[in-house]
Design an enzyme around this catalytic site. Sequence first.
Site, mmCIF file in Angstrom:
data_model
loop_
_atom_site.group_PDB
_atom_site.id
_atom_site.type_symbol
_atom_site.label_atom_id
_atom_site.label_comp_id
_atom_site.label_asym_id
_atom_site.label_seq_id
_atom_site.Cartn_x
_atom_site.Cartn_y
_atom_site.Cartn_z
ATOM 1 N N GLN A 58 -2.592 -3.147 3.864
ATOM 2 C CA GLN A 58 -1.245 -3.711 3.823
ATOM 3 C C GLN A 58 -0.914 -4.587 5.031
ATOM 4 O OE1 GLN A 58 0.469 0.361 2.642
ATOM 5 N NE2 GLN A 58 1.876 -1.066 1.674
ATOM 6 N N ARG A 115 0.930 6.127 13.114
ATOM 7 C CA ARG A 115 0.079 6.507 12.002
ATOM 8 C C ARG A 115 -0.454 5.241 11.334
ATOM 9 N NH1 ARG A 115 1.279 7.899 5.873
ATOM 10 N NH2 ARG A 115 -0.866 8.412 5.331
ATOM 11 N N HIS A 160 -6.608 5.251 2.768
ATOM 12 C CA HIS A 160 -5.335 4.804 2.211
ATOM 13 C C HIS A 160 -5.627 3.761 1.134
ATOM 14 C CE1 HIS A 160 -0.802 4.470 3.151
ATOM 15 N NE2 HIS A 160 -1.006 3.830 2.008
ATOM 16 N N ASN A 204 -4.281 9.651 1.916
ATOM 17 C CA ASN A 204 -2.880 9.343 1.731
ATOM 18 C C ASN A 204 -2.562 9.335 0.246
ATOM 19 O OD1 ASN A 204 -0.188 8.139 2.764
ATOM 20 N ND2 ASN A 204 -0.791 6.763 1.103
ATOM 21 N N GLU A 205 -1.648 10.207 -0.157
ATOM 22 C CA GLU A 205 -1.114 10.235 -1.507
ATOM 23 C C GLU A 205 -2.179 10.169 -2.602
ATOM 24 O OE1 GLU A 205 3.288 8.331 -0.685
ATOM 25 O OE2 GLU A 205 1.786 7.055 -1.632
ATOM 26 N N ASN A 347 5.016 12.689 2.371
ATOM 27 C CA ASN A 347 5.685 11.408 2.151
ATOM 28 C C ASN A 347 6.821 11.625 1.164
ATOM 29 O OD1 ASN A 347 3.689 10.323 3.728
ATOM 30 N ND2 ASN A 347 2.780 9.059 2.123
ATOM 31 N N TYR A 349 10.643 9.844 -0.487
ATOM 32 C CA TYR A 349 11.553 8.717 -0.599
ATOM 33 C C TYR A 349 12.807 9.030 -1.414
ATOM 34 C CZ TYR A 349 7.787 5.854 1.312
ATOM 35 O OH TYR A 349 6.818 5.326 2.130
ATOM 36 N N GLU A 416 5.593 9.573 5.917
ATOM 37 C CA GLU A 416 6.253 8.353 5.425
ATOM 38 C C GLU A 416 7.659 8.712 4.966
ATOM 39 O OE1 GLU A 416 4.409 6.000 2.382
ATOM 40 O OE2 GLU A 416 2.427 6.113 3.301
ATOM 41 N N TRP A 459 8.464 4.747 7.460
ATOM 42 C CA TRP A 459 7.758 3.710 6.704
ATOM 43 C C TRP A 459 8.714 2.535 6.537
ATOM 44 C CZ3 TRP A 459 2.788 3.036 5.475
ATOM 45 C CH2 TRP A 459 2.489 1.948 4.665
#
Length: 558
Positions: A58, A115, A160, A204-205, A347, A349, A416, A459
């Site tokens: 990213q 991170r 990731h 990650n996830e 993480n 949201y 995150e 994040w």
Amino acid sequence: MVSSLPLWLICLQLALIVAIDDPIYIYPDVFNDPERDAFMFGKFPEGFIWSAATSSYQIEGAWDVGGKGESIWDRYAHTPGNIANDDNGDVACDSYNKYKQDVQLMVDMGLKSYRFSLSWPRLLPDGTLNNPSADGLRYYNALIDELVANDISPMITLYHWDLPQALQDFGGWANESIVEHFNKYANYCFQNFGDRAKLWITFNEPWIFTMLGYGCGEFPPGICEDGTTTYVVAHNIIKSHAHAWHTYDDDYRAKQNGQIGITLPSDFIEPFDRSDPADIDAAERSLQFGLGWFAHPIYINGDYPEVMKTKVAYKSTQQGYNVSRLPEFTEDEKAFIKGTGDFFGLNHYSTSYAVDVEEIISDPPSYYNDQDLDLFKDEKWPDSSGSSWLKVVPWGFRQLLNWVDQEYQVPIYITENGISTKDVYELNDVERVKYHLAYINEVLKAINDGADVRGYAAWTLMDNFAFAAGYTERFGMHYVNFSDPDRKREPKESSKIYARIVAENGFDEDWFESRTVTVISYLTLSISYTAEYRIFFFLLFSFFFLSVSIYKWSFAKS
């Protein structure tokens, strides 16, 4: 008349102070329950780790520089139609060249942790140890050294989502050979960076790249085999995690003194009707099928949640399968997997409601239908993000942290948390300020409840390539101009607010400026009291200014 002016001022100040002692709400029109939503002042525990997070594909760019191998995201993003506006991460934020600028952003914010993820194909171009990249090793050593020189501790994610394309050509995560490949890659990273990195995250996830990559095809490798291959992929990921954990535990922990865990994503799942036992069961079932899919084997007993095993096995039989679509771990594998997490990376949201539905036997099979429930979001919840899936529900964060703490009983690092906006030039990012104030405050409440939360990573540090959304959504605390070859970074208001939280390690009683100008500060930030108090303040100020006008008129007449 002259002597009456100080009295009016004193009355005004007293009225403000009395009012300000009442609850403060960040989203007063929607979330104004005094017990649940009122803003809480206080400090985080001493040593609490404040961080920001990014990932390699990213931000780094330099997709084919220095011998770097092709990743599955390189291949996928270069295929027209896969990404919004056909964007790609070829340059992204150009952090490969601008990592020192990135570190300076962290210094300016007062962060003591960062991170980030390593790009597997940048270090091992074909995914194996046959031809390691000297340039990849140089780059990550330089980044880590720059962090350490500025008293910022690395928190490193091994994976990731940017798998070497060479390994995908042999089946990727659906091929069990990936377990050995990942373990060798992890060992290479521990060996080269573990002297300076004390917190490691294997994946990650995994839920995301399993379901979107192998279930619906919206992420690479673009496979749509929901309810079958998705379970195989997750099985291999869990075994890969366990092997990497044991490698670190056996060969590096004693001399490097670090810890290793995994990062899992989750909404909080609230029963739609808390008086209905079926909805309560549905919410718990959703959490077990989501978080528990990976967390239950790692943190509980080495195996999948019982409700998941029972549901999938029964439905597999009804669908004509000879064995369950959910693979089984052997007893040796269960013992090997159990306890392979020193901490829980979370993480988060948003939040969803769960409602129970009648049993579904679908053809073809589906992970979602295996659960026998529906998830949805309340239309009344703030829809102020730039992402269709992200509605603002601060109170869910506290609930989720308490659930994870009680369920898995290991230290939690929030790896995150943040909110998107649309692709606009906006430095005064009020919605992001409000979101982080509200959500971080919920973390403080959860800690006050007894949850063992050790750190928080926002994040994200800066706007970046948002995977399938390309550059149409911005999550960053720093604005990045992607049409500028120099990729200039500019601090948004959220970076300054976050820096203050970090500096104060929480929220002092005078957080919202001095007591007498608090109302003005709230109105500026769109943070206010309930409607009743807004009316009260309007009338109060109107009365005050009318009194001053009368005083001036009377003084002039005298």
